[in-house]
Design a protein around this motif. Sequence first.
Motif, PDB file in Angstrom:
ATOM      1  N   UNK A 193      -9.906   3.360  -5.488  1.00 21.77           N
ATOM      2  CA  UNK A 193      -9.274   2.111  -5.910  1.00 21.77           C
ATOM      3  C   UNK A 193      -8.342   1.635  -4.817  1.00 21.77           C
ATOM      4  N   UNK A 194      -8.237   0.302  -4.698  1.00 22.22           N
ATOM      5  CA  UNK A 194      -7.350  -0.236  -3.663  1.00 22.22           C
ATOM      6  C   UNK A 194      -5.914   0.177  -3.970  1.00 22.22           C
ATOM      7  N   UNK A 195      -5.627   0.273  -5.256  1.00 18.18           N
ATOM      8  CA  UNK A 195      -4.305   0.732  -5.678  1.00 18.18           C
ATOM      9  C   UNK A 195      -4.492   2.031  -6.462  1.00 18.18           C
ATOM     10  N   UNK A 196      -4.531   3.165  -5.756  1.00 21.86           N
ATOM     11  CA  UNK A 196      -4.787   4.427  -6.449  1.00 21.86           C
ATOM     12  C   UNK A 196      -3.713   4.738  -7.498  1.00 21.86           C
ATOM     13  N   UNK A 197      -4.066   5.603  -8.433  1.00 23.88           N
ATOM     14  CA  UNK A 197      -3.129   5.974  -9.489  1.00 23.88           C
ATOM     15  C   UNK A 197      -1.824   6.466  -8.874  1.00 23.88           C
ATOM     16  N   UNK A 198      -0.729   6.051  -9.462  1.00 18.23           N
ATOM     17  CA  UNK A 198       0.581   6.475  -8.958  1.00 18.23           C
ATOM     18  C   UNK A 198       1.156   5.510  -7.936  1.00 18.23           C
ATOM     19  N   UNK A 199       0.347   4.536  -7.469  1.00 14.53           N
ATOM     20  CA  UNK A 199       0.866   3.557  -6.503  1.00 14.53           C
ATOM     21  C   UNK A 199       1.941   2.702  -7.164  1.00 14.53           C
ATOM     22  N   UNK A 200       2.965   2.354  -6.401  1.00 14.52           N
ATOM     23  CA  UNK A 200       3.974   1.408  -6.896  1.00 14.52           C
ATOM     24  C   UNK A 200       3.635   0.035  -6.352  1.00 14.52           C
ATOM     25  N   UNK A 201       3.640  -0.951  -7.216  1.00 18.25           N
ATOM     26  CA  UNK A 201       3.260  -2.292  -6.784  1.00 18.25           C
ATOM     27  C   UNK A 201       4.263  -3.324  -7.270  1.00 18.25           C
ATOM     28  N   UNK A 202       4.440  -4.386  -6.463  1.00 13.52           N
ATOM     29  CA  UNK A 202       5.279  -5.500  -6.898  1.00 13.52           C
ATOM     30  C   UNK A 202       4.361  -6.544  -7.523  1.00 13.52           C
ATOM     31  N   UNK A 223       2.196  -3.472  -2.171  1.00 12.02           N
ATOM     32  CA  UNK A 223       2.573  -2.109  -2.507  1.00 12.02           C
ATOM     33  C   UNK A 223       4.027  -1.895  -2.113  1.00 12.02           C
ATOM     34  N   UNK A 224       4.692  -1.020  -2.849  1.00 12.69           N
ATOM     35  CA  UNK A 224       6.106  -0.758  -2.582  1.00 12.69           C
ATOM     36  C   UNK A 224       6.250   0.716  -2.210  1.00 12.69           C
ATOM     37  N   UNK A 225       7.051   0.987  -1.176  1.00 13.26           N
ATOM     38  CA  UNK A 225       7.295   2.378  -0.756  1.00 13.26           C
ATOM     39  C   UNK A 225       8.206   3.034  -1.790  1.00 13.26           C
ATOM     40  N   UNK A 229      14.758   4.440  -6.809  1.00 15.15           N
ATOM     41  CA  UNK A 229      15.220   5.715  -7.328  1.00 15.15           C
ATOM     42  C   UNK A 229      14.148   6.254  -8.279  1.00 15.15           C
ATOM     43  N   UNK A 230      13.157   6.906  -7.714  1.00 16.17           N
ATOM     44  CA  UNK A 230      12.046   7.351  -8.562  1.00 16.17           C
ATOM     45  C   UNK A 230      11.383   8.610  -8.003  1.00 16.17           C
ATOM     46  N   UNK A 231      11.002   9.484  -8.916  1.00 17.17           N
ATOM     47  CA  UNK A 231      10.197  10.645  -8.550  1.00 17.17           C
ATOM     48  C   UNK A 231       8.787  10.344  -9.064  1.00 17.17           C
ATOM     49  N   UNK A 232       7.916   9.955  -8.134  1.00 16.64           N
ATOM     50  CA  UNK A 232       6.582   9.482  -8.515  1.00 16.64           C
ATOM     51  C   UNK A 232       5.827  10.519  -9.351  1.00 16.64           C
ATOM     52  N   UNK A 233       5.828  11.760  -8.880  1.00 19.78           N
ATOM     53  CA  UNK A 233       5.029  12.774  -9.575  1.00 19.78           C
ATOM     54  C   UNK A 233       5.543  12.999 -10.992  1.00 19.78           C
ATOM     55  N   UNK A 234       6.871  13.069 -11.129  1.00 18.28           N
ATOM     56  CA  UNK A 234       7.470  13.295 -12.439  1.00 18.28           C
ATOM     57  C   UNK A 234       7.191  12.101 -13.364  1.00 18.28           C
ATOM     58  N   UNK A 235       7.326  10.920 -12.809  1.00 10.12           N
ATOM     59  CA  UNK A 235       7.121   9.729 -13.622  1.00 10.12           C
ATOM     60  C   UNK A 235       5.677   9.631 -14.089  1.00 10.12           C
TER      61      UNK A 235
END
Length: 407
Positions: A323-332, A384-386, A391-397
């Motif tokens: 996917x262009x936006x794989x699972x877990x990607x942060x997007x605006x 996409x947002x870095x 303030x986020x833990x991607x894996x935990x979220x």
Amino acid sequence: MIKKIPSSRLRIGMYVDHIERGWLENPFFKNQFEIISQKQIDKFKEFDIREVYIDTSKGLDVSEEMESEPKASIQPGESPDKKEISAEGKPPKSAAYKKAKRVYATSYQTTRKLMNDVRLGKLVDAREVTNTVENLVDQILNEQETILGLSKLQDYDDYTYTHSLNVCIFCLAVGRALGYSKEKLANLGVGALIHDFGKMLVPIKILNKPGRLTPDEFKIMKEHVVRGVTYIKQLSGIPPEAIQVALQHHERFSGKGYPQGLKGNEISEFGKIASVVDVYDAITSDRVYHRGMIPNKALQKIFEWRYHDFDAELVEMFIKIVGIYPLGSLVRLSDGNIAMVIEGNPHNSVRPKVLILFDSSGKPMDSPVPVDLAEHTSLQIQECVEPETLDIDIKKTWEEWGTITIT
Ligand SMILES: [Fe+2]
């Protein structure tokens, strides 16, 4: 029915729907959950949360005497955002998620054990490899998306093992897209799982060196391919096709790879698949000395390299799978809010299901808001947002929220 009750009236068996507390200040991290222990109830007192909304359709109701207490109903749509996108999150996709998680965890343990055995100079039992791969093949054939998400969002931090396992999982997904039989998938998977066995035969000092390798060290590192293949050939029960994966995963379409410098179609299909997947996992993984690239950027890079280093068709297929936006990607999103991609859309990859986590100023939402972009066509992904900017833990979220169902 949603009811507002004093937290002192909470009982085991009630279903919490909402807490009026900023999401990140919420000691439970998630808002919707069943009360299953007194410990959870005690936490409300500990964190001075005096009121709570419960959903009586999902859990126990308050007793009769409670009916006379002040109560309130949440109307879906109390804020403009929620009205438009329906904030109703569904319970986790428990069965599918738990199964994928179990398959990943078991496969990780086996991979780790096998690789450590290789380091100790033991000859591993090929049946352990094939059994693990068979489970992964079943998982990929039955429910691919969760394990693809898990593979990049698990909280195991040992790259050596997760890399082998992730390469195996992604190779199987490509093989599936190519219409491989179960047997062919198993051969590809076996090769992928053991493709870096040779790294276990490289001195740890070089393997785990933080920072750049010297030319001499790089030369030794490159030897992992031949060392690995020599080792694998001593095992009985490894199909010759699988050995191609280990032998050719660093070959490049341009002929600039190693160890043989094969060009174009001199590289087997298994080798071509493995080379794309190997690079994707390597550049998106966090290492001791650098942070992994966000998946979307990594895919752009691989896409740029498609004619030079890889088989262009396989690259395009791989991007479609991930996917262009794989699972877990942060997007605006186009309204400025920032969301996490939690479910792909096989029909339209730019319109996945997302979970809004932050408003346009980067402030956490009171409660994450799930949105199916396929339904809400007024919203679009802008960029996409870095994760480092928030303030986020991607894996935990993702672990907490990434498995909810949006209908
Ligand atoms: Fe390698």
